[in-house]
Scaffold this motif. Structure first.
Motif, PDB file in Angstrom:
ATOM      1  N   ASP A 223       0.891  -1.114   0.002  1.00  0.00           N
ATOM      2  CA  ASP A 223       0.052   0.052   0.073  1.00  0.00           C
ATOM      3  C   ASP A 223       0.878   1.109  -0.175  1.00  0.00           C
ATOM      4  N   LEU A 224       0.325   2.424  -0.440  1.00  0.00           N
ATOM      5  CA  LEU A 224       0.971   3.740  -0.496  1.00  0.00           C
ATOM      6  C   LEU A 224       1.333   4.136   1.108  1.00  0.00           C
ATOM      7  N   PRO A 225       2.386   4.753   1.024  1.00  0.00           N
ATOM      8  CA  PRO A 225       2.777   5.168   2.500  1.00  0.00           C
ATOM      9  C   PRO A 225       1.641   6.401   2.908  1.00  0.00           C
ATOM     10  N   ALA A 226       1.193   6.256   3.858  1.00  0.00           N
ATOM     11  CA  ALA A 226       0.208   7.228   4.620  1.00  0.00           C
ATOM     12  C   ALA A 226       1.144   8.309   5.228  1.00  0.00           C
ATOM     13  N   ASN A 227       0.188   9.707   4.964  1.00  0.00           N
ATOM     14  CA  ASN A 227       1.294  10.657   5.309  1.00  0.00           C
ATOM     15  C   ASN A 227       2.663  10.719   4.952  1.00  0.00           C
ATOM     16  N   ALA A 228       3.233  10.485   3.924  1.00  0.00           N
ATOM     17  CA  ALA A 228       4.528  10.379   3.784  1.00  0.00           C
ATOM     18  C   ALA A 228       5.232  11.655   3.409  1.00  0.00           C
ATOM     19  N   GLY A 229       4.651  12.794   2.951  1.00  0.00           N
ATOM     20  CA  GLY A 229       5.083  14.031   2.655  1.00  0.00           C
ATOM     21  C   GLY A 229       5.774  13.662   1.299  1.00  0.00           C
ATOM     22  N   TYR A 230       5.298  13.400   0.155  1.00  0.00           N
ATOM     23  CA  TYR A 230       5.756  13.304  -1.093  1.00  0.00           C
ATOM     24  C   TYR A 230       6.623  14.626  -1.457  1.00  0.00           C
ATOM     25  N   SER A 231       7.646  14.161  -2.360  1.00  0.00           N
ATOM     26  CA  SER A 231       8.449  15.571  -2.995  1.00  0.00           C
ATOM     27  C   SER A 231       8.949  15.041  -4.342  1.00  0.00           C
ATOM     28  N   LEU A 232       8.973  16.073  -5.164  1.00  0.00           N
ATOM     29  CA  LEU A 232       9.673  16.107  -6.485  1.00  0.00           C
ATOM     30  C   LEU A 232      10.519  17.068  -6.678  1.00  0.00           C
ATOM     31  N   THR A 233      12.119  16.629  -6.912  1.00  0.00           N
ATOM     32  CA  THR A 233      13.061  17.543  -7.091  1.00  0.00           C
ATOM     33  C   THR A 233      13.510  17.169  -8.437  1.00  0.00           C
ATOM     34  N   LEU A 234      13.592  18.473  -9.336  1.00  0.00           N
ATOM     35  CA  LEU A 234      14.053  18.517 -10.571  1.00  0.00           C
ATOM     36  C   LEU A 234      15.417  18.971 -10.328  1.00  0.00           C
ATOM     37  N   SER A 235      16.388  18.587 -11.146  1.00  0.00           N
ATOM     38  CA  SER A 235      17.757  19.180 -11.270  1.00  0.00           C
ATOM     39  C   SER A 235      18.179  19.332 -12.748  1.00  0.00           C
ATOM     40  N   LEU A 236      18.662  20.554 -12.834  1.00  0.00           N
ATOM     41  CA  LEU A 236      19.117  20.847 -14.278  1.00  0.00           C
ATOM     42  C   LEU A 236      20.552  21.194 -14.388  1.00  0.00           C
ATOM     43  N   ASN A 237      21.380  20.405 -14.862  1.00  0.00           N
ATOM     44  CA  ASN A 237      22.767  20.778 -14.889  1.00  0.00           C
ATOM     45  C   ASN A 237      23.476  20.717 -16.299  1.00  0.00           C
ATOM     46  N   GLU A 238      24.597  21.326 -16.418  1.00  0.00           N
ATOM     47  CA  GLU A 238      25.293  21.038 -17.619  1.00  0.00           C
ATOM     48  C   GLU A 238      26.456  20.193 -17.250  1.00  0.00           C
ATOM     49  N   LYS A 239      26.538  19.208 -18.028  1.00  0.00           N
ATOM     50  CA  LYS A 239      27.551  18.204 -17.652  1.00  0.00           C
ATOM     51  C   LYS A 239      28.761  18.596 -18.839  1.00  0.00           C
ATOM     52  N   SER A 240      29.853  18.379 -18.125  1.00  0.00           N
ATOM     53  CA  SER A 240      31.337  18.567 -18.941  1.00  0.00           C
ATOM     54  C   SER A 240      32.227  17.522 -18.698  1.00  0.00           C
ATOM     55  N   THR A 241      32.789  17.020 -19.440  1.00  0.00           N
ATOM     56  CA  THR A 241      34.087  16.117 -19.213  1.00  0.00           C
ATOM     57  C   THR A 241      35.437  16.610 -19.302  1.00  0.00           C
ATOM     58  N   GLY A 242      36.305  16.683 -18.408  1.00  0.00           N
ATOM     59  CA  GLY A 242      37.550  17.230 -18.586  1.00  0.00           C
ATOM     60  C   GLY A 242      38.720  16.451 -18.010  1.00  0.00           C
ATOM     61  N   PRO A 243      39.661  16.820 -17.861  1.00  0.00           N
ATOM     62  CA  PRO A 243      40.888  15.892 -17.168  1.00  0.00           C
ATOM     63  C   PRO A 243      40.607  15.676 -15.879  1.00  0.00           C
ATOM     64  N   SER A 244      39.931  16.517 -15.271  1.00  0.00           N
ATOM     65  CA  SER A 244      39.761  16.232 -13.730  1.00  0.00           C
ATOM     66  C   SER A 244      38.314  15.366 -13.321  1.00  0.00           C
ATOM     67  N   GLY A 245      37.717  14.925 -14.667  1.00  0.00           N
ATOM     68  CA  GLY A 245      36.578  13.967 -14.327  1.00  0.00           C
ATOM     69  C   GLY A 245      35.068  14.706 -14.933  1.00  0.00           C
ATOM     70  N   THR A 246      34.034  14.512 -14.667  1.00  0.00           N
ATOM     71  CA  THR A 246      33.091  15.105 -14.967  1.00  0.00           C
ATOM     72  C   THR A 246      32.652  16.184 -14.114  1.00  0.00           C
ATOM     73  N   LYS A 247      32.177  17.299 -14.708  1.00  0.00           N
ATOM     74  CA  LYS A 247      31.776  18.350 -14.031  1.00  0.00           C
ATOM     75  C   LYS A 247      30.317  18.801 -13.942  1.00  0.00           C
ATOM     76  N   GLU A 248      29.578  19.276 -13.201  1.00  0.00           N
ATOM     77  CA  GLU A 248      28.332  19.752 -13.214  1.00  0.00           C
ATOM     78  C   GLU A 248      28.004  21.215 -12.981  1.00  0.00           C
ATOM     79  N   VAL A 249      27.382  21.935 -13.749  1.00  0.00           N
ATOM     80  CA  VAL A 249      27.104  23.301 -13.786  1.00  0.00           C
ATOM     81  C   VAL A 249      25.715  23.588 -13.772  1.00  0.00           C
ATOM     82  N   PRO A 250      25.221  23.992 -12.480  1.00  0.00           N
ATOM     83  CA  PRO A 250      23.729  24.260 -12.311  1.00  0.00           C
ATOM     84  C   PRO A 250      23.202  25.274 -13.370  1.00  0.00           C
ATOM     85  N   ILE A 251      22.075  25.143 -13.726  1.00  0.00           N
ATOM     86  CA  ILE A 251      21.290  26.018 -14.553  1.00  0.00           C
ATOM     87  C   ILE A 251      20.257  26.588 -14.198  1.00  0.00           C
TER      88      ILE A 251
END
Length: 265
Positions: free
Chosen positions: A34-62
């Motif tokens: 069954d669905l959790p009762a009084n669960a306090g649902y949330s939906l988080t959407l994240s927008l990031n620009e991903k770029s890969t360089g010598p130091s690895g993958t970098k995420e820049v927020p948009i």
């Protein structure tokens, strides 16, 4: 002897049926809690620009992207199975949310997006549609929560953009379930990260030449006319020469015939 063979075959059939039923029961989908009762649902959407360089993958927020979540179906659990029921505004699509593949989900979201764009006045809170809108902050995130976020399927759209968001293509519409059922349990705090793509600059084709400009005179193309041959004769001469030719040919044929007769005699 035949009776013993018949009983043996019957026993084997029973065993095979039992094994088949056991396999089918074992492969059946587990019951959904069954669905959790009084669960306090949330939906988080994240927008990031991903770029890969010598130091690895970098995420820049948009920041500056206005995202809208529209509820398209209610979610309930009945008899150990999850059931999605489309709200009236989308009921005509006859969508089977439980069995959708990723491609089918994206296609459905695109159709729903077109419906919203065609008649935005129909899909508002005033018409009983659950709609939530927020703009990504400096961390590139928006979060929907509270009493309006009830269990169901939500259509995510990018409805406006300012600032850094203008440098990226508009995200494709997609569907997300709140909560999500993963590994046998409900995830009440759902997180999603739409794919971001930079706006492609227009392609400019340059033509470089070292020749000085020249003036080109365009002459009209001559029109070829076909001569019309007109016969101005009345036809008298043609008839006369034709008659003379036929008479000569007849006389010649007669002479040849007479000489052949003379030779035979």
């Amino acid at each position: 002897m035949r009776k013993k063979i018949g009983k043996l075959v019957l026993c084997l059939d029973i065993v095979l049926v039992f094994l088949l039923l056991t396999v089918l029961n074992g492969s059946a989908a587990p019951a959904v809690p069954d669905l959790p009762a009084n669960a306090g649902y949330s939906l988080t959407l994240s927008l990031n620009e991903k770029s890969t360089g010598p130091s690895g993958t970098k995420e820049v927020p948009i920041s500056g992207a206005e995202l809208t979540a529209i509820k398209v179906a209610d979610l309930t659990v009945s008899g150990g199975a999850a059931e999605y029921t489309s709200i009236p505004a989308f009921a005509g699509l006859s969508v089977n949310y439980e069995g959708m593949t990723t491609d089918q989900s994206n296609e459905t979201a695109a159709v729903m997006s077109d419906m919203v764009k065609a008649a935005p006045q129909r899909f508002t809170a005033e018409n009983g549609i659950t709609t939530m809108t927020a703009v990504t902050d400096n961390s590139g995130k928006v979060q929907f929560a509270g009493a309006k976020l009830t269990p169901g399927m939500y259509l995510i759209l990018e409805t406006n953009r300012t600032g850094a968001a203008k440098n990226f293509e508009i995200i494709s519409p997609y569907l997300v379930s709140v909560p999500e059922f993963i590994a046998g349990e409900w995830i009440t705090n759902v997180e999603a990260e739409p794919k971001m793509e930079l706006v492609k600059p227009p392609q400019v084709h340059e033509i470089t030449t070292t020749r000085p400009p020249q003036t080109v005179t365009v002459k009209p193309t001559p029109v070829t006319r076909f001569a019309q041959w007109v016969n101005t004769d009345d036809g008298t001469r043609i008839i006369m020469w034709s008659a003379l030719l036929l008479t000569t040919a007849g006389a010649l044929a007669l002479i040849v015939h007479k000489r052949r007769e003379a030779d035979l005699l």
